[in-house]
Motif scaffolding. Structure first.
Motif, PDB file in Angstrom:
ATOM      1  N   PHE A 205      -0.873  -5.093  -7.293  1.00  0.00           N
ATOM      2  CA  PHE A 205      -1.803  -4.227  -6.285  1.00  0.00           C
ATOM      3  C   PHE A 205      -3.108  -4.498  -6.420  1.00  0.00           C
ATOM      4  O   PHE A 205      -3.845  -4.352  -5.507  1.00  0.00           O
ATOM      5  CB  PHE A 205      -1.663  -2.725  -6.848  1.00  0.00           C
ATOM      6  CG  PHE A 205      -0.325  -2.098  -6.462  1.00  0.00           C
ATOM      7  CD1 PHE A 205       0.859  -2.525  -5.506  1.00  0.00           C
ATOM      8  CD2 PHE A 205       0.067  -0.952  -7.119  1.00  0.00           C
ATOM      9  CE1 PHE A 205       1.811  -2.009  -5.269  1.00  0.00           C
ATOM     10  CE2 PHE A 205       1.341  -0.307  -6.872  1.00  0.00           C
ATOM     11  CZ  PHE A 205       2.509  -0.865  -5.931  1.00  0.00           C
ATOM     12  N   VAL A 206      -3.352  -5.097  -7.685  1.00  0.00           N
ATOM     13  CA  VAL A 206      -4.951  -5.728  -7.966  1.00  0.00           C
ATOM     14  C   VAL A 206      -4.523  -7.219  -8.550  1.00  0.00           C
ATOM     15  O   VAL A 206      -3.716  -7.496  -9.098  1.00  0.00           O
ATOM     16  CB  VAL A 206      -5.634  -4.738  -8.859  1.00  0.00           C
ATOM     17  CG1 VAL A 206      -6.015  -3.372  -8.314  1.00  0.00           C
ATOM     18  CG2 VAL A 206      -5.090  -4.797 -10.016  1.00  0.00           C
ATOM     19  N   GLU A 207      -5.737  -7.757  -8.649  1.00  0.00           N
ATOM     20  CA  GLU A 207      -5.837  -9.006  -9.216  1.00  0.00           C
ATOM     21  C   GLU A 207      -6.994  -8.889 -10.291  1.00  0.00           C
ATOM     22  O   GLU A 207      -7.898  -8.209 -10.026  1.00  0.00           O
ATOM     23  CB  GLU A 207      -6.205 -10.185  -8.206  1.00  0.00           C
ATOM     24  CG  GLU A 207      -5.981 -11.497  -8.732  1.00  0.00           C
ATOM     25  CD  GLU A 207      -6.175 -12.442  -7.631  1.00  0.00           C
ATOM     26  OE1 GLU A 207      -5.136 -13.375  -7.470  1.00  0.00           O
ATOM     27  OE2 GLU A 207      -6.908 -12.318  -6.639  1.00  0.00           O
TER      28      GLU A 207
ATOM     29  N   TRP B 186      -8.834  -4.956  -5.302  1.00  0.00           N
ATOM     30  CA  TRP B 186      -7.637  -4.709  -4.563  1.00  0.00           C
ATOM     31  C   TRP B 186      -7.144  -5.932  -3.677  1.00  0.00           C
ATOM     32  O   TRP B 186      -7.804  -6.476  -2.965  1.00  0.00           O
ATOM     33  CB  TRP B 186      -8.005  -3.814  -3.748  1.00  0.00           C
ATOM     34  CG  TRP B 186      -8.222  -2.247  -4.502  1.00  0.00           C
ATOM     35  CD1 TRP B 186      -9.250  -1.627  -4.681  1.00  0.00           C
ATOM     36  CD2 TRP B 186      -7.279  -1.518  -4.904  1.00  0.00           C
ATOM     37  NE1 TRP B 186      -9.215  -0.378  -5.441  1.00  0.00           N
ATOM     38  CE2 TRP B 186      -7.962  -0.257  -5.641  1.00  0.00           C
ATOM     39  CE3 TRP B 186      -5.931  -1.365  -5.237  1.00  0.00           C
ATOM     40  CZ2 TRP B 186      -7.518   0.771  -6.286  1.00  0.00           C
ATOM     41  CZ3 TRP B 186      -5.293  -0.543  -6.045  1.00  0.00           C
ATOM     42  CH2 TRP B 186      -6.086   0.573  -6.629  1.00  0.00           C
ATOM     43  N   LEU B 187      -5.864  -5.935  -3.771  1.00  0.00           N
ATOM     44  CA  LEU B 187      -5.253  -6.987  -2.902  1.00  0.00           C
ATOM     45  C   LEU B 187      -4.777  -6.344  -1.343  1.00  0.00           C
ATOM     46  O   LEU B 187      -4.086  -6.875  -0.535  1.00  0.00           O
ATOM     47  CB  LEU B 187      -3.845  -7.502  -3.348  1.00  0.00           C
ATOM     48  CG  LEU B 187      -4.254  -8.352  -4.605  1.00  0.00           C
ATOM     49  CD1 LEU B 187      -3.222  -9.094  -5.506  1.00  0.00           C
ATOM     50  CD2 LEU B 187      -5.211  -9.561  -4.226  1.00  0.00           C
ATOM     51  N   PHE B 188      -5.008  -5.020  -1.225  1.00  0.00           N
ATOM     52  CA  PHE B 188      -4.779  -4.141  -0.245  1.00  0.00           C
ATOM     53  C   PHE B 188      -5.849  -3.218  -0.091  1.00  0.00           C
ATOM     54  O   PHE B 188      -6.638  -2.958  -1.060  1.00  0.00           O
ATOM     55  CB  PHE B 188      -3.460  -3.865   0.330  1.00  0.00           C
ATOM     56  CG  PHE B 188      -3.170  -2.982  -0.963  1.00  0.00           C
ATOM     57  CD1 PHE B 188      -3.256  -1.715  -1.080  1.00  0.00           C
ATOM     58  CD2 PHE B 188      -2.296  -3.637  -1.994  1.00  0.00           C
ATOM     59  CE1 PHE B 188      -2.929  -0.909  -2.062  1.00  0.00           C
ATOM     60  CE2 PHE B 188      -1.616  -2.712  -2.960  1.00  0.00           C
ATOM     61  CZ  PHE B 188      -2.161  -1.313  -3.250  1.00  0.00           C
ATOM     62  N   SER B 189      -5.908  -2.358   1.066  1.00  0.00           N
ATOM     63  CA  SER B 189      -6.948  -1.279   0.957  1.00  0.00           C
ATOM     64  C   SER B 189      -6.257   0.126   0.521  1.00  0.00           C
ATOM     65  O   SER B 189      -5.182   0.404   1.254  1.00  0.00           O
ATOM     66  CB  SER B 189      -7.336  -1.084   2.482  1.00  0.00           C
ATOM     67  OG  SER B 189      -8.137   0.241   2.487  1.00  0.00           O
ATOM     68  N   PRO B 190      -6.348   0.459  -0.825  1.00  0.00           N
ATOM     69  CA  PRO B 190      -5.699   1.678  -1.005  1.00  0.00           C
ATOM     70  C   PRO B 190      -5.856   3.004  -0.365  1.00  0.00           C
ATOM     71  O   PRO B 190      -5.317   3.885  -0.423  1.00  0.00           O
ATOM     72  CB  PRO B 190      -6.105   1.870  -2.573  1.00  0.00           C
ATOM     73  CG  PRO B 190      -7.589   1.220  -2.601  1.00  0.00           C
ATOM     74  CD  PRO B 190      -7.514   0.143  -1.709  1.00  0.00           C
ATOM     75  N   GLY B 191      -7.024   3.173   0.438  1.00  0.00           N
ATOM     76  CA  GLY B 191      -7.182   4.380   1.180  1.00  0.00           C
ATOM     77  C   GLY B 191      -6.769   4.295   2.734  1.00  0.00           C
ATOM     78  O   GLY B 191      -7.444   5.299   3.469  1.00  0.00           O
TER      79      GLY B 191
ATOM     80  N   ALA C 104       0.794  -1.195  -0.136  1.00  0.00           N
ATOM     81  CA  ALA C 104       0.069  -0.011   0.059  1.00  0.00           C
ATOM     82  C   ALA C 104       0.726   1.343   0.106  1.00  0.00           C
ATOM     83  O   ALA C 104       0.577   2.222  -0.640  1.00  0.00           O
ATOM     84  CB  ALA C 104      -0.934  -0.192   1.393  1.00  0.00           C
ATOM     85  N   GLN C 105       2.134   1.170   0.586  1.00  0.00           N
ATOM     86  CA  GLN C 105       2.701   2.410   0.789  1.00  0.00           C
ATOM     87  C   GLN C 105       3.405   2.626  -0.585  1.00  0.00           C
ATOM     88  O   GLN C 105       3.615   3.841  -0.977  1.00  0.00           O
ATOM     89  CB  GLN C 105       3.874   2.287   1.591  1.00  0.00           C
ATOM     90  CG  GLN C 105       3.377   2.350   3.153  1.00  0.00           C
ATOM     91  CD  GLN C 105       4.606   1.860   4.392  1.00  0.00           C
ATOM     92  OE1 GLN C 105       4.925   0.895   4.246  1.00  0.00           O
ATOM     93  NE2 GLN C 105       5.007   2.839   5.023  1.00  0.00           N
ATOM     94  N   LEU C 106       3.948   1.588  -1.283  1.00  0.00           N
ATOM     95  CA  LEU C 106       4.684   1.536  -2.706  1.00  0.00           C
ATOM     96  C   LEU C 106       3.328   2.281  -3.779  1.00  0.00           C
ATOM     97  O   LEU C 106       3.596   2.932  -4.461  1.00  0.00           O
ATOM     98  CB  LEU C 106       4.976   0.421  -3.171  1.00  0.00           C
ATOM     99  CG  LEU C 106       6.358   0.047  -2.545  1.00  0.00           C
ATOM    100  CD1 LEU C 106       6.847  -1.430  -3.036  1.00  0.00           C
ATOM    101  CD2 LEU C 106       7.118   1.019  -2.115  1.00  0.00           C
ATOM    102  N   TYR C 107       2.181   1.628  -3.623  1.00  0.00           N
ATOM    103  CA  TYR C 107       1.076   2.379  -4.240  1.00  0.00           C
ATOM    104  C   TYR C 107       0.853   3.767  -4.366  1.00  0.00           C
ATOM    105  O   TYR C 107       0.562   4.334  -5.252  1.00  0.00           O
ATOM    106  CB  TYR C 107      -0.438   1.563  -3.978  1.00  0.00           C
ATOM    107  CG  TYR C 107      -1.517   2.091  -4.629  1.00  0.00           C
ATOM    108  CD1 TYR C 107      -1.858   1.897  -5.849  1.00  0.00           C
ATOM    109  CD2 TYR C 107      -2.275   2.979  -3.704  1.00  0.00           C
ATOM    110  CE1 TYR C 107      -2.791   2.704  -6.549  1.00  0.00           C
ATOM    111  CE2 TYR C 107      -3.401   3.543  -4.332  1.00  0.00           C
ATOM    112  CZ  TYR C 107      -3.448   3.331  -5.814  1.00  0.00           C
ATOM    113  OH  TYR C 107      -4.808   4.208  -6.363  1.00  0.00           O
ATOM    114  N   SER C 108       1.049   4.083  -3.044  1.00  0.00           N
ATOM    115  CA  SER C 108       1.033   5.768  -2.804  1.00  0.00           C
ATOM    116  C   SER C 108       1.913   6.352  -3.405  1.00  0.00           C
ATOM    117  O   SER C 108       1.828   7.581  -4.013  1.00  0.00           O
ATOM    118  CB  SER C 108       1.080   6.271  -1.117  1.00  0.00           C
ATOM    119  OG  SER C 108      -0.156   5.489  -0.509  1.00  0.00           O
TER     120      SER C 108
END
Length: 693
Positions: A363-365, A378-383, A288-292
């Protein structure tokens, strides 16, 4: 666009890119404008209660109240900005052009002025005088929700109706593309291998051009698997395209932005403390941090993409949603006839520039339904943390204590898929990576053991790590071999020290008598020299200077620039990727015009033109029309008690008379003088109350 200069990564002039946010705007805002906003009805009470201005302009609960205080022109202008530009900067002329059939130029100008007075829109001015406006990024999602219809996103409860797509594969026009190179565990795992390789290098020197050396770069990126056109297809450009590929640049950019690498123009330094803090989290949190960071690289995104990103981020992690529903949401926010006809090209652009990288990074499937539609989850919560992400994060501590790998008799170490990166970091310090997959394979060799020993790890410490985290007992031959290696390593070793030379034995004796210098002079060589550990050299140099000496090395051997200091990173190291947002380079515009400034020489027209419906002579009618066109304002026409509002564009003279061409209710019209009886000049912001909705 900024360009890289000699000296490379550390000497490029543009600032470390970051999209415009209200915190920055408020910090640079003129005090008079702050006072003006703070005194307004919608926020005065909140300001007295200590709510910050940046919170007032970003939090949805405050924006709801602000929305109720906006005029019709201000609401329509803000809606137009979100539909046409999003968070990209724009000029007033460009905004008026985008208004097209919807609003008069004066309505746009009045709306924009009102939005500046509330602080919603920030204004900047280039050195040559051109004015730019921007909606800061951190309020975009709230305004999208408040100003546009909600998008109904269908979900899939029965996963058997979907066929999972390989990571990096997407459907375009019904045809499955070949999967791009991808790591099965995602971006965080690849960055981990890059950082582990950085930590094992004695130094990371840069060439004269500011790039890493090719041989060393090959070592750092040997486990990176990303497509070569990844950044370009997402609209990201970077320096040194002839030296670096997209995967290398992305690793460097992530490491720099996360604070894991910094430098001084001659070399890069690995920041272990910052890296360890990141490794302690759950894998989903690390992703999630890398997505940001990835998201920030794309901002300010083209308006259609920003709407798509925002709609996606409002979905729940772990739940399947249709890409086509997101695309319908984009079109609903950016609707124009031409865009509706280009829905398929929009779909392909969205898949290639946004969805594909998310899949590559895990990040997503992605999955496909029977009709060829693409779905994502999403494979994690982006928000931020939700139940899906929080449940994983809460188990980090228990995972850290649980067994994570197998130690084989042949010295192979097999890390299970759920083994955390922090555990893997300990293994990577004394073992060599053999295979990176869901199950990562390391091999303990004499060379890898000595590498760890040189970094300060003992054989007993390595054995303890293996025994604490391994399933079953560590094979006895492995333990015995490591103890033998430890005994051999301790017999003879090379240590880097510094020699302090004194001119005479008397000076050496005087140094030993000094209480502050004596702790650093533990080993005397001959009568006048001392061996000083390198890490104590700067402290000794300061003591010698206080005694009145001036050791030549005191200036050369400054404090280690890679030391873990909170102040060192600062803004010294710039990333390689060029900023998409140049507006922050300009000064904030402190001039705020009055409404009357939009209508120069307004005192020259009769007041009656603005106050009453009247039946005017033909020449006066034409004067009123010309003035409305000049001021980009409106006319209100009435015939037989029915009124209409016109945006005049052209007054055309013909043999049979004159024709007024303009817009009415988003349609082009042409009127002759017989089409109305009475008229009034409407100036938005002056006499338009109740005229239009």
């Amino acid at each position: 666009m900024n360009t890289a200069s000699q000296g490379g990564v550390l000497k490029r002039e543009h600032k470390k890119e970051k999209s415009m946010r209200y915190e920055t705007v408020v910090h640079r805002m003129p005090e008079d404008l702050k006072k003006l906003i703070s005194s307004q009805t919608w926020c005065a009470s909140y300001m007295k209660d200590g709510v910050s201005l940046s919170d007032l302009l970003t939090d949805r609960k405050y924006l709801i109240r602000l929305l109720s205080h906006l005029s019709v022109d201000e609401k329509n202008t803000l809606r137009l900005i979100l539909a046409a530009f999003g968070c990209e900067s724009f000029t007033r002329e460009a905004l008026e052009k985008q208004a097209g059939l919807r609003m008069a130029g004066a309505q746009v100008a009045i709306g924009l002025l009102g939005l500046r007075r509330t602080g919603v829109i920030a204004a900047f001015r280039k050195a040559w005088g051109e004015q730019l406006f921007v909606l800061p990024e951190d309020a975009f999602a709230s305004w999208q929700e408040l100003l546009f219809p909600s998008v109904q996103l269908a979900t899939v409860e029965d996963e058997s109706a979907l066929a999972l797509l390989p990571a990096g594969a997407i459907h375009v026009s019904g045809d499955e593309q070949d999967a791009a190179p991808v790591h099965p565990r995602g971006l965080a795992q690849q960055l981990f291998h890059f950082l582990a390789a950085c930590s094992q290098q004695l130094s990371l020197p840069l060439t004269n051009k500011g790039t890493l050396h090719k041989k060393q770069l090959a070592k750092l990126t040997q486990h990176i698997s990303l497509p070569n056109d990844l950044l370009r297809s997402s609209g990201i450009t970077y320096a040194f395209r002839d030296q670096y590929d997209d995967g290398t640049v992305l690793m460097l950019e992530l490491a720099i932005r996360m604070g894991f690498l910094t430098g001084n123009g001659e070399q890069l330094f690995f920041k272990k403390k910052a890296c360890m803090n990141w490794l302690e989290g759950a894998y989903e949190r690390q992703q999630a941090q890398l997505y940001s960071v990835w998201r920030q690289l794309l901002l300010p995104a083209p308006v259609w993409l920003q709407h798509g990103i925002t709609w996606m981020e409002k979905t729940e992690a772990g739940q399947w949603y249709g890409i086509d529903d997101i695309l319908r949401g984009i079109l609903a926010c950016c609707s124009r006839g031409a865009q509706a006809n280009e829905a398929e090209s929009l779909r392909q652009a969205f898949l290639n520039s946004w969805i594909l990288p998310l899949s590559l990074f895990r990040f997503v499937e992605l999955a496909a339904d029977a009709n060829g539609g693409v779905w994502f989850r999403w494979l994690f919560s982006p928000g931020g943390e939700d139940e899906f992400g929080a449940s994983r994060a809460s188990s980090v501590e228990s995972q850290a204590k649980a067994p994570s790998f197998y130690v084989q008799p042949d010295f192979e170490i097999l890390l299970l898929p759920d083994a955390g990166l922090r555990t893997e970091w300990d293994i990577a310090a004394f073992a060599d990576l053999q295979q990176t997959d869901h199950v990562r394979t390391y091999c303990l060799t004499k060379e890898s053991f000595y590498r760890a020993w040189e970094q300060g790890q003992s054989s007993e410490e390595i054995i303890r790590i293996l025994q604490e985290k391994a399933y079953y007992e560590v094979p006895e031959p492995v333990i015995q071999t490591m103890r033998q290696w430890g005994e051999q390593a301790g017999k003879v070793h090379i240590e880097e020290v510094t020699l302090l030379r004194c001119r005479s034995n008397e000076i050496a004796d005087a140094l030993l008598r000094n209480e502050k210098c004596q702790p650093f002079l533990k080993e005397r060589v001959g009568g006048a020299d001392f061996i000083v550990p390198k890490d104590q050299l700067s402290q000794l140099a300061k003591c010698l200077e206080n005694m009145g000496y001036n050791p030549k090395s005191s200036r050369k051997e400054a404090d280690d620039p890679a030391a873990e200091s909170d102040n060192f990173l600062g803004n010294q190291t710039q990333g390689l990727c060029y900023s998409r947002d140049s507006i922050q380079l300009y000064e904030m515009d402190s001039e705020l015009p009055e409404q009357g400034d939009l209508y120069p020489d307004m005192e020259s027209i009769p007041v009656s033109w603005l106050q009453d419906f009247r039946s005017y002579h033909g020449s006066t009618r034409k004067d009123m029309i010309r003035k409305a066109i000049e001021w980009k304002s409106c006319l209100q026409l009435r015939k037989e008690g029915q009124s209409r509002v016109i945006i005049p564009r052209i007054l055309r003279e013909e043999r049979s008379g004159w024709i007024l061409e303009g817009l009415e209710e988003h349609k082009e019209i042409a009127l002759s003088g017989d089409d109305w009886e009475e008229m009034k000049l409407i100036l938005p912001g002056i006499n338009d109350e109740g005229v239009y909705k």
